[in-house]
Design a protein around this motif. Structure first.
Motif, PDB file in Angstrom:
ATOM      1  N   ASP A  57       0.900  -1.060   0.070  1.00  0.00           N
ATOM      2  CA  ASP A  57       0.093   0.085  -0.001  1.00  0.00           C
ATOM      3  C   ASP A  57       1.017   1.388  -0.216  1.00  0.00           C
TER       4      ASP A  57
ATOM      5  N   ASN B 176       2.469   1.706  -3.433  1.00  0.00           N
ATOM      6  CA  ASN B 176       1.256   2.148  -4.341  1.00  0.00           C
ATOM      7  C   ASN B 176       0.838   3.651  -4.157  1.00  0.00           C
ATOM      8  N   LEU B 177       1.103   4.036  -2.922  1.00  0.00           N
ATOM      9  CA  LEU B 177       0.883   5.560  -2.463  1.00  0.00           C
ATOM     10  C   LEU B 177       2.026   6.337  -3.252  1.00  0.00           C
TER      11      LEU B 177
ATOM     12  N   ASP C  42       4.049   5.424  -5.641  1.00  0.00           N
ATOM     13  CA  ASP C  42       3.934   5.496  -7.260  1.00  0.00           C
ATOM     14  C   ASP C  42       2.997   6.517  -7.389  1.00  0.00           C
ATOM     15  N   SER C  43       1.889   6.538  -6.955  1.00  0.00           N
ATOM     16  CA  SER C  43       0.654   7.236  -7.172  1.00  0.00           C
ATOM     17  C   SER C  43       1.281   8.821  -7.285  1.00  0.00           C
TER      18      SER C  43
ATOM     19  N   LYS D 138       3.771   9.666 -10.097  1.00  0.00           N
ATOM     20  CA  LYS D 138       3.373   9.657 -11.409  1.00  0.00           C
ATOM     21  C   LYS D 138       2.425  10.871 -11.534  1.00  0.00           C
ATOM     22  N   ALA D 139       1.587  11.348 -10.468  1.00  0.00           N
ATOM     23  CA  ALA D 139       0.608  12.447 -10.657  1.00  0.00           C
ATOM     24  C   ALA D 139       1.361  13.559 -10.869  1.00  0.00           C
TER      25      ALA D 139
ATOM     26  N   SER E   7       7.973   4.442 -11.315  1.00  0.00           N
ATOM     27  CA  SER E   7       6.897   5.587 -11.244  1.00  0.00           C
ATOM     28  C   SER E   7       7.736   6.675 -11.436  1.00  0.00           C
TER      29      SER E   7
END
Length: 273
Positions: free
Chosen positions: A139, A142-143, A145-146, A149-150, A185
């Motif tokens: 988790d 993923n946080l 990486d998000s 990327k954003a 990412s």
């Protein structure tokens, strides 16, 4: 707890059921957050071995979800029961907690504005701590990486920060396949439609990027702290609007609770009279 019931109750049904409807949303949202958090923990095996929580040096995003869920569930439950049962103790608890949260939010906003350098340093320490634990929790991975990327960023202040992670560390003692690299990412999207741009002469993006001169071709070189600092001025009206909307909802809840408490106390005083 004492419940007051009167044969000729004069408590406003409008405020009573409006407050109940207001809080039922909080309660249901709290149930959803708790359900999602517990499900995520069960998928990671944390519920069968709670010591896994203490083994992680970074933050587990699921913990934040559970904390939000507990607060919303508790406040929603207290507000719903307090409104339906006309219980002053529960209503005071609901109202007082909302007031506390409101002033904490206000204090954090003011302090963040006044002590920007201190906040920036704490955020860097926080980000670097989680970079070290990047591979320890899916988790958290993923946080991050998000976020990268954003905002098209990499690391706290740059790609070099990923040298703090044991898997990406560039020291000679490392045998990781991701040695001297960065997470995918951090990779620049391929304009031709592929997932990532390949680093010239060094294999896929994110791996074996020792040459800084080629970074611009394959990875984001801006740190996420700078990216967030530049994002905030561009979206200041959106951030301010969200903060104002949340504040108005809190003030509305406080108003409903205080009005209902006043009605109950007035009915109680009239009943004793």
């Amino acid at each position: 707890m004492h419940y007051y019931r009167y044969s000729n109750a004069k408590v406003s049904c409008w405020y009573k059921y409006l407050l109940f409807s207001y809080n039922i949303i909080f309660w249901l949202a709290g149930v959803v957050f708790l359900g999602v958090g517990l499900w995520a923990w069960s998928e990671k095996g944390v519920l069968s071995d709670l010591t896994k929580v203490t083994r992680m040096h970074g933050i587990d995003p699921v913990v934040l979800v559970l904390m939000v869920g507990v607060v919303m569930f508790t406040l929603g439950f207290a507000g719903c029961v307090g409104a339906l049962r006309e219980n002053i103790c529960l209503l005071n608890f609901f109202c007082g907690t909302i007031v506390l949260i409101f002033f904490l939010e206000l204090a954090v906003a003011v302090l963040a504005f006044l002590f920007q350098d201190w906040v920036r340093d704490r955020f860097r320490e926080f980000f670097e701590s989680n970079i070290k634990s990047y591979r320890d929790d899916i988790d958290l991975q993923n946080l991050i990486d998000s976020l990268q990327k954003a905002n098209q960023c990499c690391g706290a202040y740059g790609p070099e920060d990923w040298d703090l992670n044991v898997y990406f560390n560039c020291s000679g003692a490392s045998y990781s396949r991701e040695k001297c690299g960065v997470p995918f990412s951090c990779c620049v999207p391929d304009p031709a439609g592929g997932d990532i741009v390949r680093a010239k002469g060094s294999g896929p993006c994110g791996v074996f990027l020792q040459l800084k001169s080629k970074w611009d071709e394959s990875i984001f070189t801006k740190g996420c702290i700078q990216a967030l600092e530049s994002w905030l001025p561009r979206n200041i009206y959106i951030v301010a609007g969200i903060f104002i909307a949340i504040s108005l909802l809190q003030i509305f809840g406080i108003f409903l609770a205080r009005t209902l408490i006043s009605d109950i106390e007035a009915v109680k005083a009239g009943h004793h009279f």
